[in-house]
Motif scaffolding. Structure first.
Motif, PDB file in Angstrom:
ATOM      1  N   GLY A   1       1.222  -1.187   0.335  1.00 38.65           N
ATOM      2  CA  GLY A   1      -0.457  -0.241  -0.075  1.00 38.65           C
ATOM      3  C   GLY A   1       0.645   1.570   0.377  1.00 38.65           C
ATOM      4  N   GLY A   2       2.325   1.147  -0.279  1.00 36.22           N
ATOM      5  CA  GLY A   2       2.927   2.515  -0.941  1.00 36.22           C
ATOM      6  C   GLY A   2       2.950   2.786  -1.817  1.00 36.22           C
ATOM      7  N   THR A   3       3.893   4.151  -2.114  1.00 35.52           N
ATOM      8  CA  THR A   3       3.760   4.606  -3.835  1.00 35.52           C
ATOM      9  C   THR A   3       5.215   4.804  -4.347  1.00 35.52           C
ATOM     10  OG1 THR A   3       3.745   6.843  -2.847  1.00 35.52           O
ATOM     11  CG2 THR A   3       2.037   5.644  -3.144  1.00 35.52           C
ATOM     12  N   LEU A   4       5.669   4.960  -5.789  1.00 30.47           N
ATOM     13  CA  LEU A   4       6.898   4.958  -5.968  1.00 30.47           C
ATOM     14  C   LEU A   4       6.387   6.002  -7.076  1.00 30.47           C
ATOM     15  CD1 LEU A   4       9.675   3.889  -6.431  1.00 30.47           C
ATOM     16  CD2 LEU A   4       8.875   1.973  -7.871  1.00 30.47           C
ATOM     17  N   LEU A   5       7.003   7.365  -6.627  1.00 33.45           N
ATOM     18  CA  LEU A   5       7.307   7.892  -7.642  1.00 33.45           C
ATOM     19  C   LEU A   5       9.141   7.494  -8.661  1.00 33.45           C
ATOM     20  CD1 LEU A   5       6.116  11.588  -7.812  1.00 33.45           C
ATOM     21  CD2 LEU A   5       8.025  10.954  -8.811  1.00 33.45           C
ATOM     22  N   ILE A   6       9.236   7.985  -9.878  1.00 31.53           N
ATOM     23  CA  ILE A   6      10.642   7.862 -10.490  1.00 31.53           C
ATOM     24  C   ILE A   6      10.221   9.231 -11.774  1.00 31.53           C
ATOM     25  CG2 ILE A   6      12.066   6.069 -11.541  1.00 31.53           C
ATOM     26  CD1 ILE A   6      10.527   3.621 -11.553  1.00 31.53           C
ATOM     27  N   ALA A   7      11.041  10.058 -11.123  1.00 28.67           N
ATOM     28  CA  ALA A   7      11.183  11.181 -12.347  1.00 28.67           C
ATOM     29  C   ALA A   7      12.491  10.637 -12.930  1.00 28.67           C
ATOM     30  CB  ALA A   7      10.878  12.141 -11.785  1.00 28.67           C
ATOM     31  N   THR A   8      12.585  10.702 -14.126  1.00 29.27           N
ATOM     32  CA  THR A   8      13.993  10.774 -15.353  1.00 29.27           C
ATOM     33  C   THR A   8      13.910  11.871 -16.431  1.00 29.27           C
ATOM     34  OG1 THR A   8      15.562   9.424 -16.069  1.00 29.27           O
ATOM     35  CG2 THR A   8      13.894   9.002 -16.453  1.00 29.27           C
ATOM     36  N   ARG A   9      14.791  11.802 -17.130  1.00 32.60           N
ATOM     37  CA  ARG A   9      14.873  12.728 -17.751  1.00 32.60           C
ATOM     38  C   ARG A   9      14.024  12.394 -18.795  1.00 32.60           C
ATOM     39  NH1 ARG A   9      19.435  15.082 -17.717  1.00 32.60           N
ATOM     40  NH2 ARG A   9      21.284  14.710 -16.762  1.00 32.60           N
ATOM     41  N   GLY A  10      13.525  13.099 -19.144  1.00 30.00           N
ATOM     42  CA  GLY A  10      11.447  13.332 -20.562  1.00 30.00           C
ATOM     43  C   GLY A  10      10.662  12.194 -19.678  1.00 30.00           C
ATOM     44  N   ALA A  11      10.309  11.486 -18.433  1.00 32.24           N
ATOM     45  CA  ALA A  11       8.602  11.595 -18.282  1.00 32.24           C
ATOM     46  C   ALA A  11       9.625  11.376 -16.708  1.00 32.24           C
ATOM     47  CB  ALA A  11       8.611  10.012 -18.884  1.00 32.24           C
ATOM     48  N   THR A  12       7.800  11.198 -15.650  1.00 35.45           N
ATOM     49  CA  THR A  12       7.501  10.903 -14.557  1.00 35.45           C
ATOM     50  C   THR A  12       6.391   9.978 -14.505  1.00 35.45           C
ATOM     51  OG1 THR A  12       8.593  13.316 -13.930  1.00 35.45           O
ATOM     52  CG2 THR A  12       7.138  11.920 -12.570  1.00 35.45           C
ATOM     53  N   LEU A  13       6.690   8.760 -14.023  1.00 37.79           N
ATOM     54  CA  LEU A  13       5.896   7.983 -13.291  1.00 37.79           C
ATOM     55  C   LEU A  13       5.229   7.948 -11.573  1.00 37.79           C
ATOM     56  CD1 LEU A  13       5.936   4.670 -14.966  1.00 37.79           C
ATOM     57  CD2 LEU A  13       5.811   4.531 -12.598  1.00 37.79           C
ATOM     58  N   LEU A  14       4.448   7.750 -11.631  1.00 39.36           N
ATOM     59  CA  LEU A  14       3.611   7.498 -10.156  1.00 39.36           C
ATOM     60  C   LEU A  14       2.577   6.068 -10.357  1.00 39.36           C
ATOM     61  CD1 LEU A  14       3.137   8.637  -7.462  1.00 39.36           C
ATOM     62  CD2 LEU A  14       1.462   9.551  -8.054  1.00 39.36           C
ATOM     63  N   LEU A  15       3.452   5.345  -9.215  1.00 38.83           N
ATOM     64  CA  LEU A  15       2.705   3.781  -9.029  1.00 38.83           C
ATOM     65  C   LEU A  15       1.556   4.402  -7.452  1.00 38.83           C
ATOM     66  CD1 LEU A  15       3.923   0.209  -9.730  1.00 38.83           C
ATOM     67  CD2 LEU A  15       2.981   1.067  -7.433  1.00 38.83           C
ATOM     68  N   SER A  16       0.667   3.172  -7.242  1.00 37.20           N
ATOM     69  CA  SER A  16       0.120   3.858  -5.812  1.00 37.20           C
ATOM     70  C   SER A  16      -0.385   2.091  -6.275  1.00 37.20           C
ATOM     71  CB  SER A  16      -1.041   4.793  -6.273  1.00 37.20           C
ATOM     72  OG  SER A  16      -0.547   6.173  -6.352  1.00 37.20           O
ATOM     73  N   GLY A  17       0.186   1.945  -4.613  1.00 40.07           N
ATOM     74  CA  GLY A  17      -0.574   0.430  -4.051  1.00 40.07           C
ATOM     75  C   GLY A  17      -2.160   0.138  -3.694  1.00 40.07           C
ATOM     76  N   TRP A  18      -1.972  -1.036  -3.635  1.00 38.80           N
ATOM     77  CA  TRP A  18      -4.034  -0.904  -2.766  1.00 38.80           C
ATOM     78  C   TRP A  18      -5.227   0.668  -3.323  1.00 38.80           C
ATOM     79  CZ3 TRP A  18      -2.041  -2.759   2.851  1.00 38.80           C
ATOM     80  CH2 TRP A  18      -1.756  -3.852   2.760  1.00 38.80           C
ATOM     81  N   VAL A  19      -4.900   0.912  -4.090  1.00 36.92           N
ATOM     82  CA  VAL A  19      -5.932   1.864  -4.361  1.00 36.92           C
ATOM     83  C   VAL A  19      -7.705   1.086  -4.206  1.00 36.92           C
ATOM     84  CG1 VAL A  19      -4.407   2.710  -6.204  1.00 36.92           C
ATOM     85  CG2 VAL A  19      -5.702   1.313  -6.919  1.00 36.92           C
ATOM     86  N   ASP A  20      -7.801  -0.155  -4.019  1.00 34.26           N
ATOM     87  CA  ASP A  20      -9.207  -0.318  -3.678  1.00 34.26           C
ATOM     88  C   ASP A  20      -8.696  -1.574  -2.752  1.00 34.26           C
ATOM     89  OD1 ASP A  20      -8.892  -2.853  -5.309  1.00 34.26           O
ATOM     90  OD2 ASP A  20      -9.727  -1.856  -7.486  1.00 34.26           O
ATOM     91  N   GLU A  21     -10.043  -2.318  -2.592  1.00 30.92           N
ATOM     92  CA  GLU A  21     -10.425  -3.325  -1.994  1.00 30.92           C
ATOM     93  C   GLU A  21      -9.726  -4.812  -1.786  1.00 30.92           C
ATOM     94  OE1 GLU A  21     -13.661  -3.452  -0.515  1.00 30.92           O
ATOM     95  OE2 GLU A  21     -14.411  -1.573   0.551  1.00 30.92           O
ATOM     96  N   GLU A  22      -9.681  -4.536  -3.450  1.00 35.64           N
ATOM     97  CA  GLU A  22      -9.292  -5.957  -4.032  1.00 35.64           C
ATOM     98  C   GLU A  22      -7.679  -5.621  -4.202  1.00 35.64           C
ATOM     99  OE1 GLU A  22     -11.713  -4.490  -5.836  1.00 35.64           O
ATOM    100  OE2 GLU A  22     -13.113  -6.028  -4.805  1.00 35.64           O
TER     101      GLU A  22
END
Length: 318
Positions: free
Chosen positions: A143-164
């Motif tokens: 249920g954590g989050t991971l943000l990766i920003a690098t040259r030309g792009a930034t990605l955000l991953l979020s865990g456990w966004v619903d009950e499943e």
């Protein structure tokens, strides 16, 4: 919010001591040991990426925060930044099809993707291409989050966004904006991991599902070794991947070639990253398979055993 001092890390030798220091500072409570071990794993992998892949001579900056209840629940936040070449450039040499920064960034979260070997392979002697995959899966499962920003792009991953237990992954607007190097921010709920060995086992199984199968016989043995076996105590150079490669080349491989029994003793090690174990045993395991010579292991914790089994699975794949 509790702020912890930042520190610069620019060599393999600094990774292990700093990972221990910052994880204990952030999570001193004994009852949260599984959360601490998870955080330590992430610190080691991110710093190894900086030293091994960023081409930033000055190394990387590490900073950490403990966010309190104003965000809804206490969260541990770890940030690692470097001014290196960035993930797309690191991958592009051997993955020319990943010319788009967003495609490269998303692909970097797959297992066995690295700038040191072509897609379809499962690793070189020092690199398994599993670091960001493990970190992303930890964020999903805890249920954590991971943000990766690098040259030309930034990605955000979020865990456990619903009950499943589903997760979300998207690129930050405006598209094409990134970071002059690589910035990784990992957030983990305090107490978000209650069984670290089970977490590693789950990630191992997810990785195995995406790795071609070949091995039927198992050459890592957890049974008692012959009494004449040579014993290597791994704790002496844990998480130092260049030292692991030297041990493999100078001590382990020659004995396998002579078909002499060896024992790897993992006493005192509750956690070892996939990257370290890969550096230690990827080549010796392939040689052991070819010569039908087992490698014996003793005093191994469940989480380390899971990573050893995963290593054997992909080292002997297709």
């Amino acid at each position: 919010m509790n702020r912890f001092p930042s520190e610069r890390v620019n060599s393999f030798e600094k990774i292990e001591p700093f990972a221990n220091e910052i994880s204990k500072a952030l999570v001193p409570e004994l009852q949260l040991e599984d959360t601490r071990l998870t955080l330590r794993y992430v610190v080691v992998e991110l710093l190894r990426n900086v030293v091994q892949h960023s081409h930033a001579p000055q190394g990387g900056i590490v900073a950490a925060d403990l966010w309190n209840e104003e965000r809804g629940r206490p969260m541990l936040q770890l940030a690692v930044a470097d001014a290196g070449i960035g993930i797309p450039a690191s991958l592009r040499t051997l993955h020319p099809n990943l010319s788009d920064p967003e495609a490269a960034l998303e692909k970097s979260l797959w297992p066995h993707i690295s700038g040191t070997f072509e897609e379809g392979l499962t690793g070189t002697q020092q690199n398994a291409g599993m670091g960001l995959f493990f970190i992303a899966e930890m964020a999903k499962l805890a249920g954590g989050t991971l943000l990766i920003a690098t040259r030309g792009a930034t990605l955000l991953l979020s865990g456990w966004v619903d009950e499943e237990g589903n997760h979300s992954l998207h690129f930050i607007e405006p598209r094409g904006v990134g970071f002059p190097g690589t910035l990784v921010v990992f957030e983990l709920p305090v107490g978000g991991v209650v069984d670290y060995p089970a977490l590693i086992e789950t990630i191992k199984e997810r990785a195995k599902q995406r790795t071609p199968q070949r091995a039927i016989h198992r050459w890592i043995r957890f049974t008692p070794a012959p009494p004449e076996s040579t014993v290597f105590e791994i704790q002496k150079q844990a998480e130092n991947t260049p030292a692991a490669v030297q041990l493999a080349q100078n001590e382990i491989t020659p004995r396998i070639l002579r078909r002499e029994p060896i024992v790897l003793d993992f006493s005192g090690l509750r956690i070892l990253t996939q990257s370290y174990l890969h550096s230690l045993l990827f080549e010796p395991l392939r040689l052991a398979w070819a010569l039908r010579t087992p490698i014996y292991v003793r005093n191994v914790e469940p989480a380390v055993r899971s990573n050893l089994e995963l290593l054997e699975n992909y080292a002997l794949a297709g």
